[in-house]
Design a protein around this motif. Sequence first.
Motif, PDB file in Angstrom:
ATOM      1  N   TYR A  29      27.842  27.960 -77.036  1.00  0.00           N
ATOM      2  CA  TYR A  29      28.802  26.857 -76.891  1.00  0.00           C
ATOM      3  C   TYR A  29      28.388  25.663 -77.743  1.00  0.00           C
ATOM      4  CZ  TYR A  29      32.171  23.733 -74.674  1.00  0.00           C
ATOM      5  OH  TYR A  29      33.226  22.862 -74.457  1.00  0.00           O
ATOM      6  N   GLU A  30      27.080  25.315 -77.679  1.00  0.00           N
ATOM      7  CA  GLU A  30      26.676  24.128 -78.432  1.00  0.00           C
ATOM      8  C   GLU A  30      26.575  24.418 -79.935  1.00  0.00           C
ATOM      9  OE1 GLU A  30      22.079  24.434 -76.762  1.00  0.00           O
ATOM     10  OE2 GLU A  30      23.484  22.952 -76.006  1.00  0.00           O
ATOM     11  N   THR A  31      26.375  25.694 -80.308  1.00  0.00           N
ATOM     12  CA  THR A  31      26.410  26.057 -81.727  1.00  0.00           C
ATOM     13  C   THR A  31      27.809  25.777 -82.279  1.00  0.00           C
ATOM     14  OG1 THR A  31      24.905  27.867 -81.184  1.00  0.00           O
ATOM     15  CG2 THR A  31      25.912  27.952 -83.346  1.00  0.00           C
ATOM     16  N   ALA A  35      29.304  32.439 -74.091  1.00  0.00           N
ATOM     17  CA  ALA A  35      29.329  30.987 -74.348  1.00  0.00           C
ATOM     18  C   ALA A  35      28.035  30.278 -73.949  1.00  0.00           C
ATOM     19  CB  ALA A  35      30.516  30.356 -73.640  1.00  0.00           C
TER      20      ALA A  35
END
Lengths: 365, 258
Positions: B94-96, B130
């Motif tokens: 998700y943060e990627t 995610a």
Amino acid sequence: MNRDSPGAELSLTTATADEGGLAHQYRRFVLRRVCCLVALALATVLALLADIASGPSMLGLADVLHGLLNPQAVDAATRVIIEDIRLPYALMAVVVGACLGLAGAEMQTVLNNPLASPFTLGVGAAATLGASLVIVFNVSLFGLAAHVLLPLSAFVFAAAASLLILMLSRTLGASVHSVVLFGIALLFGINAVVGLIQFVADAESLQQIVFWTMGSLARATTDKVAIVTLILALCLPFSLRNAWAMTLLRSGEDQARSLGIRVERLRLVVLMRVSLLTAAAMAFVGEIGFIGLVAPHIARLLLGEDHRFLLPGSALAGAVLLSLSSICSKLLVPGVVLPVGIVTALVGIPLFMALIIGRSRRAIL
Amino acid sequence: MSLHLNHITAGYRRRPVFRDLSLAPIRPGSLVAVVGPNAVGKSTLLKSIAGLLPVVGALTLEGEDMTALSSARRVRDIGYLPQTLPQAIPLVAYETVFSACRAARADWSRQQTEQAIEAVFATLGIRDLALRSLAEMSGGQRQMVGLAQVLVRQPGLMLLDEPTSALDLHWQLNVLNAVHTATSQRGAIALVASHDLNLALRFCDQVLVLSPGGRACLGAPQETLTPELLAQTYGIEARIERCSRGHPIVLADRPLAV
């Protein structure tokens, strides 16, 4: 042409970020990381208090708290011990540990190498060379006193080492792996020069250099703590400003470039910041190894690779590690305060090995 | 958004890979396969268009000189997926994707960003990944996350360098469907470097065949991928047959003697 598939049924613009959505789950995930960061901050405060309490004359936690918050409530001797001796010493451990932890994390990211640290790439050794030259040749420039010139020289040499590594790698079009190799070659080269300086130094200068390379918090004063704190306070916001760029760089250099990250410029800026943090930390306490290498790994295990958390986490992990090392340096041999640089390595090596072994086991399982 | 390459010279400082390459304009909504033998310059072409390598000549996107685009415009309008997979690091998917979206789409509100991320994970069928760390993913899963980093930004031009190289058949179809949806719904252009001629025949509107010596041929897949061109380009004897559902397929019989 048959283009039916589960993916084709969904439009890229129709999903919503509801309570059960990914955004909500991610926010909870981030909250856990914030809690972890707060726990690290609390651990830093506890280690600081324990560092103040420990020493040849052990103090109770209540005495320490009273001495810090309400000095009039404790006797004069305790007040002197806390304010004049233990507090600068313990605060120096926290800020130097934070500087080295932050510098190590940034260096590992921009060089894409988990073994990179200010010391493994020669930046720390260059600072030692700068300090050694001032000590041995008693250099005096522009009327500056030795205690001012020594940290200045350490910084100039650390920055020059970083620039040299960058220039060599850019001139030869080298990869980050070559940068690491240049750094290691530089480390050996500088160590040879420092060895030569030690060989020609008189006994008093040699003792000063050896003491400097062992690293000691005993030279801490309120003024010196203030200078290192100021440099950390100046660097940290700029580090955090680059947090997104460094996160993208870690996930892949080509992708980062395509997302507008100017990778070469980022490397230059970060290495300059690493030089400043390293030189500031080393200038007043000498060489302290392993913190810059191990602290980022501890933070990475706890907080992951999102640099919004990794960078402050590495600084806090460095602060905790050096505080704990400082406590050990006072307790290992009763009545003697060992140079903290020696203890840091002794504490750092088993911890680092445990991390590597733990990681290998997880990879196998 | 149309793409036009006119008299392009591109490559590395001492070794230009293309000299004076010109192609017919690529229309909006086109999914173009870029095929050719190893080391012919597929990745170099995509990197050059992405602005990661210097280019001499006229390279225009919607009539605008691409070499003169501001960094912000370039990041917003061009999505590049490198051949290398995202690194196996402790960064959750998700943060990627969030970090890529934040870098490219600073103009979006937080809600718009979250909706776009939610949608791209659903479209690619990787919602369950995610909150997984890249360090715990297979190569194929990381490739899907890398693709999500590009698709989430909704760029007008997508340059995808072997986006299916680490994927099984199910995910290959899923990815090409998602890319096709993006091109057909938004009028985006996608250039997809690939070694899979059958996927090119099945999914792509056009195919760009790069041959050794810097020659290039752009056209409809079934008209362009002929046994003669395959013999010249790859040095193989090949046939174009049709399967029981009528899809054209390339069958490579044997390498031709050099």
